[in-house]
Design a protein around this motif. Structure first.
Motif, PDB file in Angstrom:
ATOM      1  N   GLY A  19      -3.348   5.059  16.183  1.00 41.01           N
ATOM      2  CA  GLY A  19      -3.711   3.691  16.519  1.00 41.01           C
ATOM      3  C   GLY A  19      -5.212   3.471  16.496  1.00 41.01           C
ATOM      4  N   ALA A  20      -5.960   4.466  16.960  1.00 44.64           N
ATOM      5  CA  ALA A  20      -7.422   4.346  16.963  1.00 44.64           C
ATOM      6  C   ALA A  20      -7.964   4.271  15.543  1.00 44.64           C
ATOM      7  N   ARG A  21      -7.395   5.065  14.645  1.00 43.30           N
ATOM      8  CA  ARG A  21      -7.847   5.017  13.254  1.00 43.30           C
ATOM      9  C   ARG A  21      -7.456   3.689  12.608  1.00 43.30           C
ATOM     10  N   MET A  22      -6.290   3.174  12.990  1.00 44.04           N
ATOM     11  CA  MET A  22      -5.879   1.878  12.462  1.00 44.04           C
ATOM     12  C   MET A  22      -6.888   0.807  12.865  1.00 44.04           C
ATOM     13  N   ARG A  23      -7.290   0.811  14.124  1.00 46.05           N
ATOM     14  CA  ARG A  23      -8.278  -0.166  14.598  1.00 46.05           C
ATOM     15  C   ARG A  23      -9.603   0.014  13.860  1.00 46.05           C
ATOM     16  N   GLN A  24     -10.020   1.280  13.692  1.00 48.08           N
ATOM     17  CA  GLN A  24     -11.276   1.562  13.008  1.00 48.08           C
ATOM     18  C   GLN A  24     -11.239   1.051  11.562  1.00 48.08           C
ATOM     19  N   PHE A  25     -10.175   1.376  10.834  1.00 46.96           N
ATOM     20  CA  PHE A  25     -10.076   0.972   9.435  1.00 46.96           C
ATOM     21  C   PHE A  25      -9.961  -0.551   9.302  1.00 46.96           C
ATOM     22  N   ARG A  26      -9.248  -1.181  10.263  1.00 48.88           N
ATOM     23  CA  ARG A  26      -9.099  -2.645  10.235  1.00 48.88           C
ATOM     24  C   ARG A  26     -10.448  -3.320  10.409  1.00 48.88           C
ATOM     25  N   LEU A  33      -6.336  -8.747  13.782  1.00 46.54           N
ATOM     26  CA  LEU A  33      -4.942  -8.326  13.873  1.00 46.54           C
ATOM     27  C   LEU A  33      -4.042  -9.299  13.129  1.00 46.54           C
ATOM     28  N   ARG A  34      -4.356 -10.584  13.219  1.00 41.78           N
ATOM     29  CA  ARG A  34      -3.556 -11.580  12.507  1.00 41.78           C
ATOM     30  C   ARG A  34      -3.646 -11.353  11.000  1.00 41.78           C
ATOM     31  N   GLY A  35      -4.841 -11.048  10.515  1.00 41.98           N
ATOM     32  CA  GLY A  35      -5.009 -10.793   9.093  1.00 41.98           C
ATOM     33  C   GLY A  35      -4.249  -9.558   8.646  1.00 41.98           C
ATOM     34  N   LEU A  36      -4.301  -8.505   9.450  1.00 37.92           N
ATOM     35  CA  LEU A  36      -3.570  -7.290   9.114  1.00 37.92           C
ATOM     36  C   LEU A  36      -2.064  -7.538   9.146  1.00 37.92           C
ATOM     37  N   ALA A  37      -1.618  -8.327  10.119  1.00 38.11           N
ATOM     38  CA  ALA A  37      -0.200  -8.663  10.196  1.00 38.11           C
ATOM     39  C   ALA A  37       0.247  -9.412   8.948  1.00 38.11           C
ATOM     40  N   THR A  38      -0.569 -10.335   8.487  1.00 39.19           N
ATOM     41  CA  THR A  38      -0.239 -11.112   7.290  1.00 39.19           C
ATOM     42  C   THR A  38      -0.129 -10.213   6.072  1.00 39.19           C
ATOM     43  N   HIS A  39      -1.053  -9.271   5.928  1.00 42.37           N
ATOM     44  CA  HIS A  39      -1.077  -8.423   4.742  1.00 42.37           C
ATOM     45  C   HIS A  39      -0.042  -7.297   4.790  1.00 42.37           C
ATOM     46  N   SER A  40       0.342  -6.867   5.991  1.00 39.71           N
ATOM     47  CA  SER A  40       1.271  -5.738   6.113  1.00 39.71           C
ATOM     48  C   SER A  40       2.718  -6.164   6.316  1.00 39.71           C
ATOM     49  N   GLY A  41       2.934  -7.408   6.772  1.00 42.53           N
ATOM     50  CA  GLY A  41       4.292  -7.863   7.053  1.00 42.53           C
ATOM     51  C   GLY A  41       4.795  -7.445   8.421  1.00 42.53           C
ATOM     52  N   LEU A  42       3.929  -6.874   9.257  1.00 42.89           N
ATOM     53  CA  LEU A  42       4.299  -6.462  10.606  1.00 42.89           C
ATOM     54  C   LEU A  42       3.744  -7.465  11.617  1.00 42.89           C
ATOM     55  N   GLN A  49       0.097  -3.084  19.901  1.00 42.19           N
ATOM     56  CA  GLN A  49       0.629  -1.985  20.709  1.00 42.19           C
ATOM     57  C   GLN A  49       0.333  -0.635  20.069  1.00 42.19           C
ATOM     58  N   VAL A  50       0.425  -0.575  18.728  1.00 42.26           N
ATOM     59  CA  VAL A  50       0.119   0.674  18.028  1.00 42.26           C
ATOM     60  C   VAL A  50      -1.357   1.026  18.206  1.00 42.26           C
ATOM     61  N   GLU A  51      -2.225   0.056  18.040  1.00 39.56           N
ATOM     62  CA  GLU A  51      -3.668   0.314  18.173  1.00 39.56           C
ATOM     63  C   GLU A  51      -4.029   0.779  19.581  1.00 39.56           C
ATOM     64  N   SER A  64       2.714   0.429   4.836  1.00 40.92           N
ATOM     65  CA  SER A  64       2.393  -0.985   4.621  1.00 40.92           C
ATOM     66  C   SER A  64       1.010  -1.304   5.177  1.00 40.92           C
ATOM     67  N   VAL A  65       0.686  -0.729   6.352  1.00 40.74           N
ATOM     68  CA  VAL A  65      -0.635  -0.931   6.933  1.00 40.74           C
ATOM     69  C   VAL A  65      -1.706  -0.287   6.062  1.00 40.74           C
ATOM     70  N   ALA A  66      -1.436   0.939   5.607  1.00 41.66           N
ATOM     71  CA  ALA A  66      -2.404   1.647   4.771  1.00 41.66           C
ATOM     72  C   ALA A  66      -2.703   0.875   3.492  1.00 41.66           C
ATOM     73  N   THR A  67      -1.664   0.324   2.881  1.00 38.09           N
ATOM     74  CA  THR A  67      -1.852  -0.464   1.661  1.00 38.09           C
ATOM     75  C   THR A  67      -2.715  -1.688   1.940  1.00 38.09           C
ATOM     76  N   ALA A  68      -2.452  -2.356   3.074  1.00 36.38           N
ATOM     77  CA  ALA A  68      -3.229  -3.546   3.437  1.00 36.38           C
ATOM     78  C   ALA A  68      -4.693  -3.209   3.692  1.00 36.38           C
ATOM     79  N   LEU A  69      -4.959  -1.978   4.158  1.00 36.17           N
ATOM     80  CA  LEU A  69      -6.322  -1.574   4.478  1.00 36.17           C
ATOM     81  C   LEU A  69      -6.962  -0.754   3.366  1.00 36.17           C
ATOM     82  N   ASP A  70      -6.253  -0.612   2.252  1.00 35.69           N
ATOM     83  CA  ASP A  70      -6.757   0.154   1.109  1.00 35.69           C
ATOM     84  C   ASP A  70      -7.095   1.583   1.518  1.00 35.69           C
ATOM     85  N   ARG A  71      -6.171   2.191   2.259  1.00 36.00           N
ATOM     86  CA  ARG A  71      -6.312   3.573   2.713  1.00 36.00           C
ATOM     87  C   ARG A  71      -5.065   4.351   2.336  1.00 36.00           C
TER      88      ARG A  71
END
Length: 209
Positions: A19-26, A33-42, A49-51, A64-71
């Motif tokens: 979750g910490a890495r997700m926040r960092q990459f985002r 979070l809204r933008g990540l939700a839009t791009h990931s479908g979650l 909660q994950v972050e 799906s999150v990794a794809t949205a963050l280009d990771r």
């Protein structure tokens, strides 16, 4: 933790690390979070909660999150490798064949842990292969993930324990010997609501690593 890791008391810390890495990459991508939700479908709530380390995230949702963050998915688990480690892991001789891989039982398997789930890679990487075969251990408890859909196909075969698998809003309880096979675009989720570890052979597309 790109190399083999086992179940243990460090699991909550690893869940928080993902979750910490997700926040960092985002934040590095300049996404809310809204933008990540839009791009990931979650959902925004689930990603939050994950972050914060409250909920774990499955590999396909993390993809799906990794794809949205280009990771890559592996970047959410691995610390920066020591100098020279990346080069040492590359094939030293001829490139891998494109049409098959052969994985011996004596080969150390890579494992990834996310919350209640431990994923063991069952196949070596193949440059032109699309299936991702995994052995998944799902510990009891934890928060249930929201159902979601993503590209690809998914297959799960229960070896031990029980698994509650929801497909398109309908719950199915799977016992040893039961399996489910679906197009992953259909909203789905799995959860272990028993008091023992459930072991599943899972095959998904596309490859996650």
């Amino acid at each position: 933790m790109g190399t083999s890791e086992r179940h243990g008391g460090e699991e909550p810390d690893r869940q928080g690390a993902v979750g910490a890495r997700m926040r960092q990459f985002r934040k590095e991508r300049g996404l809310t979070l809204r933008g990540l939700a839009t791009h990931s479908g979650l959902s925004i709530g689930f990603l939050s909660q994950v972050e914060r380390g409250i909920s774990s995230i499955g590999l396909t949702a993390l993809n799906s999150v990794a794809t949205a963050l280009d990771r890559s998915v592996a970047e959410f688990f691995n610390d920066t490798p020591p100098e020279g480690e990346t080069e040492e892991r590359q094939p030293s001789a001829s490139p891998l064949p494109s049409h098959f891989t052969l994985t011996r039982s004596a080969t150390a398997a890579t494992e990834y842990i996310s919350g209640q789930q431990t994923y063991r890679m069952l196949s070596a990487r193949g440059p032109n292969l699309v299936l991702e075969p995994l052995l998944v251990h799902i510990a009891p408890g934890g928060r249930r993930e929201n159902s979601y859909g993503h590209a690809g196909e998914e297959f799960a075969f229960v070896l031990e324990g029980e698994l509650l698998y929801e497909v398109d809003g309908v719950e199915h309880r799977l016992h040893p010997g039961d399996s489910v096979h679906l197009r992953s675009t259909v909203p789905h989720s799995m959860f272990n609501d028993t008091d023992r570890v459930t072991t599943v052979v899972s095959v998904v597309t596309p490859r996650l690593f």
